[in-house]
Design a protein around this motif. Sequence first.
Motif, mmCIF file in Angstrom:
data_model
loop_
_atom_site.group_PDB
_atom_site.id
_atom_site.type_symbol
_atom_site.label_atom_id
_atom_site.label_comp_id
_atom_site.label_asym_id
_atom_site.label_seq_id
_atom_site.Cartn_x
_atom_site.Cartn_y
_atom_site.Cartn_z
ATOM 1 N N TYR A 1 63.084 6.274 69.050
ATOM 2 C CA TYR A 1 63.114 7.706 68.780
ATOM 3 C C TYR A 1 63.897 8.475 69.852
ATOM 4 C CZ TYR A 1 59.801 7.455 64.902
ATOM 5 O OH TYR A 1 59.200 7.192 63.692
ATOM 6 N N ASN B 1 69.509 8.968 68.367
ATOM 7 C CA ASN B 1 69.681 9.719 67.128
ATOM 8 C C ASN B 1 69.281 8.829 65.954
ATOM 9 O OD1 ASN B 1 70.671 12.068 68.366
ATOM 10 N ND2 ASN B 1 72.727 11.184 68.502
ATOM 11 N N THR B 2 67.968 8.739 65.728
ATOM 12 C CA THR B 2 67.425 7.853 64.718
ATOM 13 C C THR B 2 67.743 8.367 63.314
ATOM 14 O OG1 THR B 2 65.618 7.365 66.229
ATOM 15 C CG2 THR B 2 65.318 6.707 63.935
ATOM 16 N N ASN B 3 68.042 7.452 62.412
ATOM 17 C CA ASN B 3 68.227 7.788 61.008
ATOM 18 C C ASN B 3 66.990 8.539 60.530
ATOM 19 O OD1 ASN B 3 68.342 7.814 58.176
ATOM 20 N ND2 ASN B 3 69.285 5.787 58.066
ATOM 21 N N ALA B 4 67.175 9.743 60.018
ATOM 22 C CA ALA B 4 66.041 10.591 59.626
ATOM 23 C C ALA B 4 65.156 9.920 58.587
ATOM 24 C CB ALA B 4 66.551 11.928 59.092
ATOM 25 N N ASN B 5 65.731 9.076 57.732
ATOM 26 C CA ASN B 5 64.938 8.415 56.694
ATOM 27 C C ASN B 5 63.933 7.415 57.262
ATOM 28 O OD1 ASN B 5 66.160 9.688 54.455
ATOM 29 N ND2 ASN B 5 67.899 8.272 54.563
ATOM 30 N N ARG C 1 62.192 7.938 60.093
ATOM 31 C CA ARG C 1 61.236 8.628 60.958
ATOM 32 C C ARG C 1 59.912 8.864 60.258
ATOM 33 N NH1 ARG C 1 65.059 13.327 62.760
ATOM 34 N NH2 ARG C 1 63.521 14.448 61.524
ATOM 35 N N ASP D 1 58.013 11.573 60.368
ATOM 36 C CA ASP D 1 57.867 12.885 59.731
ATOM 37 C C ASP D 1 58.503 12.912 58.349
ATOM 38 O OD1 ASP D 1 60.359 12.643 61.051
ATOM 39 O OD2 ASP D 1 60.658 14.808 61.004
ATOM 40 N N THR D 2 59.653 12.241 58.180
ATOM 41 C CA THR D 2 60.295 12.186 56.874
ATOM 42 C C THR D 2 59.422 11.430 55.880
ATOM 43 O OG1 THR D 2 62.420 12.111 58.039
ATOM 44 C CG2 THR D 2 62.442 11.632 55.675
ATOM 45 N N PHE E 1 59.203 16.564 63.346
ATOM 46 C CA PHE E 1 59.473 15.558 64.363
ATOM 47 C C PHE E 1 59.516 16.183 65.749
ATOM 48 C CE2 PHE E 1 62.679 13.304 66.944
ATOM 49 C CZ PHE E 1 62.030 12.092 67.077
ATOM 50 N N SER F 1 60.144 14.626 69.538
ATOM 51 C CA SER F 1 60.430 13.422 70.335
ATOM 52 C C SER F 1 59.519 13.298 71.543
ATOM 53 C CB SER F 1 61.897 13.435 70.796
ATOM 54 O OG SER F 1 62.140 14.583 71.609
#
Length: 213
Positions: A110, A113-117, A119, A121-122, A205, A207
């Motif tokens: 985390y 720049n993690t792929n939002a998909n 995470r 929270d997503t 999200f 961090s």
Amino acid sequence: MKFFEKLLKSIKKRTDLYYFYYKYYDFFNKNQEIKLYAFLRAYNEKQTIKMSLETMLQGGVINGILGYHLNEQKSDDGTSKILKKFAENNNGFKDILYPYHVIPAHDNRYENNTNANLRLDTYYNYILNHIPKNEWFIKIDGDHLYNPIALNMAIKQITNSYDVIYLPYINIHYKNNKLFFIKDGFRIGDDNWIVKYINGVKFIFDSKINVKK
């Protein structure tokens, strides 16, 4: 597993013992009746999730969205099969597969720049979006056992649309036929709550929270 079966029987016994107290409380409590949805996100919780769902039902939660995700190899420990079968046997519930694997909380990935998909929270918001708007929901965890009396009474505390009910819990650990109570394991409010799904309610999200230094 035997421990959880014994614990569930103990909860049932207490439910019988407090039956008259519960009916007394129910008679005088005239707060609004609500349709409560379970909001569950699960992954690899085969050992406990059946007991969790059973105690949830006993507490009066008979509707819900049962979310789950798989790993990068598109598999899990069997949790998904349990949820599918539960939804088939209980018409008020629907199982939802999140189409991506999810990075666990406190993972150092985390920091980038993690792929939002991928995470949390997503994932959480994807499952949350399947709950009807303006309905109440309770965050249910697959490794929690619920006291049916306390859960049912908590539901009846709601008086208006802006209430938030925080549920206390105790962290315990079972290993080698021994039960351990975690130090400072009594918690209130940070992980178990009932809230109404109105505009603006979502997971965000952060961090600082999700990354373990």
